[in-house]
Design a protein around this motif. Structure first.
Motif, PDB file in Angstrom:
ATOM      1  N   ASP A   5     -61.045 -15.545  24.643  1.00  0.00           N
ATOM      2  CA  ASP A   5     -62.182 -14.784  24.119  1.00  0.00           C
ATOM      3  C   ASP A   5     -61.719 -13.543  23.370  1.00  0.00           C
ATOM      4  O   ASP A   5     -62.251 -13.207  22.304  1.00  0.00           O
ATOM      5  CB  ASP A   5     -63.116 -14.401  25.271  1.00  0.00           C
ATOM      6  CG  ASP A   5     -64.287 -13.559  24.813  1.00  0.00           C
ATOM      7  OD1 ASP A   5     -65.162 -14.099  24.090  1.00  0.00           O
ATOM      8  OD2 ASP A   5     -64.330 -12.349  25.158  1.00  0.00           O
ATOM      9  N   LEU A   6     -60.718 -12.855  23.919  1.00  0.00           N
ATOM     10  CA  LEU A   6     -60.202 -11.656  23.256  1.00  0.00           C
ATOM     11  C   LEU A   6     -59.646 -11.995  21.880  1.00  0.00           C
ATOM     12  O   LEU A   6     -59.919 -11.293  20.900  1.00  0.00           O
ATOM     13  CB  LEU A   6     -59.114 -11.015  24.123  1.00  0.00           C
ATOM     14  CG  LEU A   6     -58.398  -9.811  23.510  1.00  0.00           C
ATOM     15  CD1 LEU A   6     -59.377  -8.660  23.289  1.00  0.00           C
ATOM     16  CD2 LEU A   6     -57.235  -9.368  24.393  1.00  0.00           C
ATOM     17  N   ALA A   7     -58.854 -13.050  21.785  1.00  0.00           N
ATOM     18  CA  ALA A   7     -58.294 -13.434  20.494  1.00  0.00           C
ATOM     19  C   ALA A   7     -59.386 -13.705  19.473  1.00  0.00           C
ATOM     20  O   ALA A   7     -59.262 -13.323  18.296  1.00  0.00           O
ATOM     21  CB  ALA A   7     -57.401 -14.667  20.661  1.00  0.00           C
ATOM     22  N   LYS A   8     -60.459 -14.329  19.900  1.00  0.00           N
ATOM     23  CA  LYS A   8     -61.564 -14.599  18.978  1.00  0.00           C
ATOM     24  C   LYS A   8     -62.282 -13.309  18.594  1.00  0.00           C
ATOM     25  O   LYS A   8     -62.678 -13.126  17.436  1.00  0.00           O
ATOM     26  CB  LYS A   8     -62.531 -15.609  19.596  1.00  0.00           C
ATOM     27  CG  LYS A   8     -61.921 -17.000  19.726  1.00  0.00           C
ATOM     28  CD  LYS A   8     -62.934 -18.060  20.092  1.00  0.00           C
ATOM     29  CE  LYS A   8     -63.411 -17.932  21.508  1.00  0.00           C
ATOM     30  NZ  LYS A   8     -64.259 -19.088  21.908  1.00  0.00           N
TER      31      LYS A   8
ATOM     32  N   LYS B 143     -57.264 -12.371  16.054  1.00  0.00           N
ATOM     33  CA  LYS B 143     -55.809 -12.495  16.009  1.00  0.00           C
ATOM     34  C   LYS B 143     -55.387 -13.787  16.700  1.00  0.00           C
ATOM     35  O   LYS B 143     -56.114 -14.313  17.536  1.00  0.00           O
ATOM     36  CB  LYS B 143     -55.146 -11.272  16.649  1.00  0.00           C
ATOM     37  CG  LYS B 143     -55.404  -9.995  15.851  1.00  0.00           C
ATOM     38  CD  LYS B 143     -54.649  -8.776  16.387  1.00  0.00           C
ATOM     39  CE  LYS B 143     -54.922  -7.567  15.495  1.00  0.00           C
ATOM     40  NZ  LYS B 143     -54.190  -6.343  15.937  1.00  0.00           N
ATOM     41  N   PRO B 144     -54.195 -14.304  16.352  1.00  0.00           N
ATOM     42  CA  PRO B 144     -53.750 -15.580  16.923  1.00  0.00           C
ATOM     43  C   PRO B 144     -53.588 -15.505  18.435  1.00  0.00           C
ATOM     44  O   PRO B 144     -53.303 -14.448  19.003  1.00  0.00           O
ATOM     45  CB  PRO B 144     -52.393 -15.825  16.256  1.00  0.00           C
ATOM     46  CG  PRO B 144     -52.395 -14.956  15.050  1.00  0.00           C
ATOM     47  CD  PRO B 144     -53.237 -13.773  15.369  1.00  0.00           C
ATOM     48  N   LEU B 145     -53.757 -16.664  19.064  1.00  0.00           N
ATOM     49  CA  LEU B 145     -53.538 -16.821  20.489  1.00  0.00           C
ATOM     50  C   LEU B 145     -52.174 -17.474  20.683  1.00  0.00           C
ATOM     51  O   LEU B 145     -51.922 -18.562  20.172  1.00  0.00           O
ATOM     52  CB  LEU B 145     -54.626 -17.702  21.098  1.00  0.00           C
ATOM     53  CG  LEU B 145     -54.582 -17.898  22.611  1.00  0.00           C
ATOM     54  CD1 LEU B 145     -55.061 -16.631  23.319  1.00  0.00           C
ATOM     55  CD2 LEU B 145     -55.434 -19.097  23.023  1.00  0.00           C
ATOM     56  N   MET B 146     -51.293 -16.814  21.435  1.00  0.00           N
ATOM     57  CA  MET B 146     -49.946 -17.317  21.680  1.00  0.00           C
ATOM     58  C   MET B 146     -49.880 -17.857  23.107  1.00  0.00           C
ATOM     59  O   MET B 146     -50.018 -17.094  24.072  1.00  0.00           O
ATOM     60  CB  MET B 146     -48.927 -16.199  21.474  1.00  0.00           C
ATOM     61  CG  MET B 146     -47.487 -16.623  21.570  1.00  0.00           C
ATOM     62  SD  MET B 146     -46.379 -15.210  21.355  1.00  0.00           S
ATOM     63  CE  MET B 146     -46.511 -14.955  19.587  1.00  0.00           C
ATOM     64  N   ILE B 147     -49.688 -19.160  23.235  1.00  0.00           N
ATOM     65  CA  ILE B 147     -49.854 -19.849  24.516  1.00  0.00           C
ATOM     66  C   ILE B 147     -48.522 -20.123  25.205  1.00  0.00           C
ATOM     67  O   ILE B 147     -47.580 -20.630  24.598  1.00  0.00           O
ATOM     68  CB  ILE B 147     -50.611 -21.165  24.309  1.00  0.00           C
ATOM     69  CG1 ILE B 147     -52.074 -20.871  23.950  1.00  0.00           C
ATOM     70  CG2 ILE B 147     -50.544 -22.060  25.538  1.00  0.00           C
ATOM     71  CD1 ILE B 147     -52.887 -22.099  23.653  1.00  0.00           C
TER      72      ILE B 147
ATOM     73  N   ALA C 203     -61.331 -22.900  20.606  1.00  0.00           N
ATOM     74  CA  ALA C 203     -60.067 -22.256  20.270  1.00  0.00           C
ATOM     75  C   ALA C 203     -60.247 -21.222  19.168  1.00  0.00           C
ATOM     76  O   ALA C 203     -61.105 -21.372  18.291  1.00  0.00           O
ATOM     77  CB  ALA C 203     -59.054 -23.304  19.823  1.00  0.00           C
ATOM     78  N   PRO C 204     -59.444 -20.161  19.203  1.00  0.00           N
ATOM     79  CA  PRO C 204     -59.412 -19.238  18.060  1.00  0.00           C
ATOM     80  C   PRO C 204     -58.955 -19.954  16.799  1.00  0.00           C
ATOM     81  O   PRO C 204     -58.449 -21.079  16.847  1.00  0.00           O
ATOM     82  CB  PRO C 204     -58.387 -18.177  18.497  1.00  0.00           C
ATOM     83  CG  PRO C 204     -58.285 -18.304  19.979  1.00  0.00           C
ATOM     84  CD  PRO C 204     -58.538 -19.755  20.282  1.00  0.00           C
TER      85      PRO C 204
END
Length: 283
Positions: free
Chosen positions: A137-140, A144-148, A166-167
């Protein structure tokens, strides 16, 4: 004499890549780089190998604060901030508030690393999944990209991304799946980041995955100081060692090294919103 006889010695800096590359995931704070001078020296070594920029990644609050600061010390450094899944047993308002503050920084280019880790038992799966959903949720929210981080949790990672939505940009750090997992990620539009593990002799499934990823959907990283590429596996890792992985990936894919390095650079610029640098056309 074996090149691995001295296991404590860092690998030699490899020949400079024919095109500039980016280390998409490293931990500068864990590489003994505590000061601006230390960071500059590490980046100078990376630049000798053609690795011109790095993203230094946090796994707890102290590391997140340090990464955000370090990204202001040297123009070649960017940061990603999040709480690592193994540290989410006590994930609460303090962590959320501080990560939200830090991620707003201009040189913080991703939310990460977050995700699920079922190999270690430091944090229960329920707590990890709740924190992962919050980071999605924060990335969206911040765009900014989500790094998993995905360790032995492929199905739950994909399920939660689908459930939450997904973002726009999702990066699987140190991608660890085989060909089927890679196809599912590629079809979903995710970016796969390959670390030194892709060079390991026993990583045939991962190598098959690396061969099928489209050129616009992969990155290269070190995850330094961990996962040093073959033939220096077990030695201390640094960002300059991304040069070894770029060359190994090029050999796996049957492509010129300059083409792979340039794909790594251009993909990192697109995914993380980095300033563009000139590409190099292979001869």
């Amino acid at each position: 004499m074996s090149r691995n006889r001295n296991r404590d010695a860092p690998p030699p800096v490899p020949e400079r890549l024919p095109a500039p590359a980016v280390d998409a995931h490293t931990h500068l704070d864990a590489c003994g780089t505590g000061t601006p001078a230390d960071v500059a020296a590490l980046l100078d070594r990376a630049s000798q190998a053609g690795v011109e920029r790095v993203v230094t990644v946090a796994d707890d609050l102290d590391a997140a604060r340090w990464a955000a600061d370090a990204a202001t010390w040297d123009e070649r450094v960017y940061a990603a901030v999040a709480i690592h899944p193994t540290r989410t047993a006590s994930f609460g308002d303090t962590e959320k508030t501080e990560i939200e503050r830090l991620v707003a920084g201009d040189r913080v280019v991703a939310v990460g690393e977050t995700g699920l880790d079922y190999y270690w038992d430091y944090s229960p799966p329920g707590a990890q999944q709740e924190a992962f959903r919050w980071h999605i949720d924060l990335a969206k929210r911040v765009g900014k990209p989500l790094m998993i981080h995905d360790r032995e949790a492929h199905e739950d990672i994909l399920r939660i991304l689908d459930e939450e939505g997904a973002p726009e940009q999702v990066v699987f750090h140190c991608f660890s799946g085989e060909a089927d997992m890679a196809r599912r990620c590629v079809d979903a539009g995710y970016v796969l980041s390959f670390a030194g593990t892709v060079t390991f002799r026993n990583a045939t499934g991962l190598q098959d995955a690396a061969k099928l990823v489209p050129p616009e959907q992969y990155l290269v990283e070190t995850d330094a100081p961990f996962l040093t590429p073959h033939p220096y596996r077990g030695r201390p890792n640094e960002s300059y060692c991304a040069g070894y992985t770029v060359r190994a990936l090029a050999e796996l894919r049957g492509e010129p090294v300059a083409v792979v390095a340039d794909s790594v650079r251009s993909n990192a610029e697109r995914v993380f919103g980095l300033p563009s640098s000139p590409s190099v056309t292979p001869a």
